[in-house]
Design an enzyme around this catalytic site. Sequence first.
Site, PDB file in Angstrom:
ATOM      1  N   ARG A 104       0.880  -1.179   0.000  1.00 56.18           N
ATOM      2  CA  ARG A 104       0.000   0.000   0.000  1.00 56.18           C
ATOM      3  C   ARG A 104       0.907   1.214   0.000  1.00 56.18           C
ATOM      4  O   ARG A 104       1.708   1.398   0.919  1.00 56.18           O
ATOM      5  CB  ARG A 104      -0.898   0.000   1.231  1.00 56.18           C
ATOM      6  CG  ARG A 104      -1.553   1.364   1.455  1.00 56.18           C
ATOM      7  CD  ARG A 104      -2.614   1.353   2.515  1.00 56.18           C
ATOM      8  NE  ARG A 104      -3.795   0.620   2.068  1.00 56.18           N
ATOM      9  CZ  ARG A 104      -4.983   0.696   2.645  1.00 56.18           C
ATOM     10  NH1 ARG A 104      -5.169   1.464   3.702  1.00 56.18           N
ATOM     11  NH2 ARG A 104      -6.004   0.014   2.187  1.00 56.18           N
ATOM     12  N   HIS A 131      -7.512   0.723  -6.151  1.00 57.04           N
ATOM     13  CA  HIS A 131      -7.694  -0.133  -4.972  1.00 57.04           C
ATOM     14  C   HIS A 131      -8.372  -1.436  -5.418  1.00 57.04           C
ATOM     15  O   HIS A 131      -9.518  -1.704  -5.058  1.00 57.04           O
ATOM     16  CB  HIS A 131      -8.538   0.615  -3.941  1.00 57.04           C
ATOM     17  CG  HIS A 131      -8.459   0.058  -2.550  1.00 57.04           C
ATOM     18  ND1 HIS A 131      -7.642  -1.007  -2.204  1.00 57.04           N
ATOM     19  CD2 HIS A 131      -9.114   0.425  -1.406  1.00 57.04           C
ATOM     20  CE1 HIS A 131      -7.796  -1.261  -0.915  1.00 57.04           C
ATOM     21  NE2 HIS A 131      -8.682  -0.415  -0.408  1.00 57.04           N
ATOM     22  N   GLN A 134     -10.092  -4.078  -2.903  1.00 52.92           N
ATOM     23  CA  GLN A 134     -11.358  -3.566  -2.368  1.00 52.92           C
ATOM     24  C   GLN A 134     -12.502  -3.878  -3.327  1.00 52.92           C
ATOM     25  O   GLN A 134     -13.551  -4.392  -2.927  1.00 52.92           O
ATOM     26  CB  GLN A 134     -11.249  -2.047  -2.166  1.00 52.92           C
ATOM     27  CG  GLN A 134     -12.552  -1.391  -1.741  1.00 52.92           C
ATOM     28  CD  GLN A 134     -12.943  -1.759  -0.322  1.00 52.92           C
ATOM     29  OE1 GLN A 134     -12.146  -1.667   0.596  1.00 52.92           O
ATOM     30  NE2 GLN A 134     -14.180  -2.198  -0.128  1.00 52.92           N
ATOM     31  N   ASP A 226     -17.251   7.230  -0.900  1.00 53.15           N
ATOM     32  CA  ASP A 226     -15.960   7.117  -0.210  1.00 53.15           C
ATOM     33  C   ASP A 226     -15.640   8.502   0.353  1.00 53.15           C
ATOM     34  O   ASP A 226     -16.308   9.497   0.022  1.00 53.15           O
ATOM     35  CB  ASP A 226     -14.887   6.648  -1.216  1.00 53.15           C
ATOM     36  CG  ASP A 226     -13.512   6.405  -0.569  1.00 53.15           C
ATOM     37  OD1 ASP A 226     -13.447   6.285   0.675  1.00 53.15           O
ATOM     38  OD2 ASP A 226     -12.511   6.334  -1.311  1.00 53.15           O
ATOM     39  N   CYS A 266     -16.352   1.764   1.141  1.00 50.95           N
ATOM     40  CA  CYS A 266     -15.172   0.918   1.380  1.00 50.95           C
ATOM     41  C   CYS A 266     -14.680   1.026   2.812  1.00 50.95           C
ATOM     42  O   CYS A 266     -14.005   0.131   3.294  1.00 50.95           O
ATOM     43  CB  CYS A 266     -14.072   1.285   0.400  1.00 50.95           C
ATOM     44  SG  CYS A 266     -13.594   3.019   0.497  1.00 50.95           S
ATOM     45  N   ARG A 294     -13.807  -8.568   2.566  1.00 48.26           N
ATOM     46  CA  ARG A 294     -12.382  -8.360   2.280  1.00 48.26           C
ATOM     47  C   ARG A 294     -11.588  -9.609   2.683  1.00 48.26           C
ATOM     48  O   ARG A 294     -10.659 -10.014   1.996  1.00 48.26           O
ATOM     49  CB  ARG A 294     -11.844  -7.135   3.050  1.00 48.26           C
ATOM     50  CG  ARG A 294     -12.432  -5.792   2.655  1.00 48.26           C
ATOM     51  CD  ARG A 294     -12.082  -5.368   1.241  1.00 48.26           C
ATOM     52  NE  ARG A 294     -10.662  -5.378   0.967  1.00 48.26           N
ATOM     53  CZ  ARG A 294      -9.800  -4.403   1.271  1.00 48.26           C
ATOM     54  NH1 ARG A 294     -10.216  -3.302   1.862  1.00 48.26           N
ATOM     55  NH2 ARG A 294      -8.520  -4.510   0.964  1.00 48.26           N
TER      56      ARG A 294
HETATM   57  N1  NVA Z   1      -9.958   6.769  -1.039  1.00 49.83           N
HETATM   58  C1  NVA Z   1      -9.556   6.331   0.279  1.00 49.83           C
HETATM   59  C2  NVA Z   1      -9.764   4.851   0.419  1.00 49.83           C
HETATM   60  C3  NVA Z   1      -9.367   4.269   1.753  1.00 49.83           C
HETATM   61  C4  NVA Z   1      -9.557   2.797   1.834  1.00 49.83           C
HETATM   62  C5  NVA Z   1      -8.103   6.713   0.504  1.00 49.83           C
HETATM   63  O1  NVA Z   1      -7.294   6.532  -0.411  1.00 49.83           O
HETATM   64  O2  NVA Z   1      -7.786   7.203   1.588  1.00 49.83           O
HETATM   65  N1   CP Z   2     -11.158  -0.155   2.795  1.00 45.16           N
HETATM   66  C1   CP Z   2      -9.864  -0.228   3.167  1.00 45.16           C
HETATM   67  O1   CP Z   2      -8.954  -0.509   2.358  1.00 45.16           O
HETATM   68  O2   CP Z   2      -9.656  -0.019   4.491  1.00 45.16           O
HETATM   69  P1   CP Z   2      -8.257   0.157   5.226  1.00 45.16           P
HETATM   70  O3   CP Z   2      -7.680   1.489   4.812  1.00 45.16           O
HETATM   71  O4   CP Z   2      -8.598   0.099   6.682  1.00 45.16           O
HETATM   72  O5   CP Z   2      -7.349  -0.981   4.813  1.00 45.16           O
END
Ligand code: NVA
Ligand code: CP
Length: 308
Positions: A104, A131, A134, A226, A266, A294
Amino acid sequence: MKGRDVVSLADLTAEEIMQVVATAEHFKMMAKAGMQPRPLVGKTLGMIFHKPSTRTRVSFEVAMAQLGGHALNLTAAELQLRRGETIADTGRVLSRYLDAIMIRTYSHADVVELAQAATIPVINGLTDFSHPCQILGDLLTIKEKRGRLEGIKLAYVGDGNNVAHSLLFGGSKVGMHVVVATPRGYEPDAGVVERASEFARASGGRVEVLADPLQAVAGADVVYTDVWASMGQEAQEEERRRVFGPYQVNGDLMARAGPGSVFMHCLPAHRGQEVTDEVIDGPQSVVWDQAENRLHIQKAILALVIGG
Ligand code: NVA
Ligand code: CP
């Protein structure tokens, strides 16, 4: 799919996406029946996190443990990456110890570079661009809640971000009608929309980008949102709160969706911003099942790319 990377849903065929979903359904059914296959005994997943995570980290770690393997949490701050070792060299070395890497990070190009250098599967656990894990889980949730994927109308209301991009790719591959409603200037990447439109032409799906949330949710089977400011955009939070106000998913907006519509997010959610308590805690919300899925989808991804 053994040996494959999961970097973008644009790289998977519709058949591969459906294979991941079907495998997750199988693992979920087995788990609910108290049975736990262990295809990953002796396998190790390394997880590199440059951003926080609750769901992704815990579901991957638990998935590895339940499938008989092991997961290592390689916080980026504790790796030599932080002191200038390149992402490619890191990938070459980790390939000598591990069976797969989940990462990540911010830059999508870093994940592509890691996947090119590594000789083991690389799984994208979120970048600024996409993502995919997800959305694979979300497809499982939509199939469970609405009975199918083909022809399902999903309205994504909010920021044209990483989650929106993967919904466009994944939904268009499997024949869904994906509508994204964003304020002007916050639309999804034009290249993503173009490719998703091509995928939709091949699958019988449809892709639309609009500015009007009411128009987007009209007759929708799934309403999805989101956060307005993603990880890394904290400095823009205040400005975004102003711009995105009319895009809040509240009771009034949900009332415009189709009969039997479900609400998805998500997570993590910023309650009172992109979604109200009334909606996320209401009868149409499936967000906790979505989060659970997930785990089942990570098992499927891991078993398919590193299993025997
Ligand atoms: N769009 C959000 C998704 C988190 C799972 C982010 O990138 O922070
Ligand atoms: N939805 C998701 O990816 O959550 P986290 O940021 O907690 O991993």
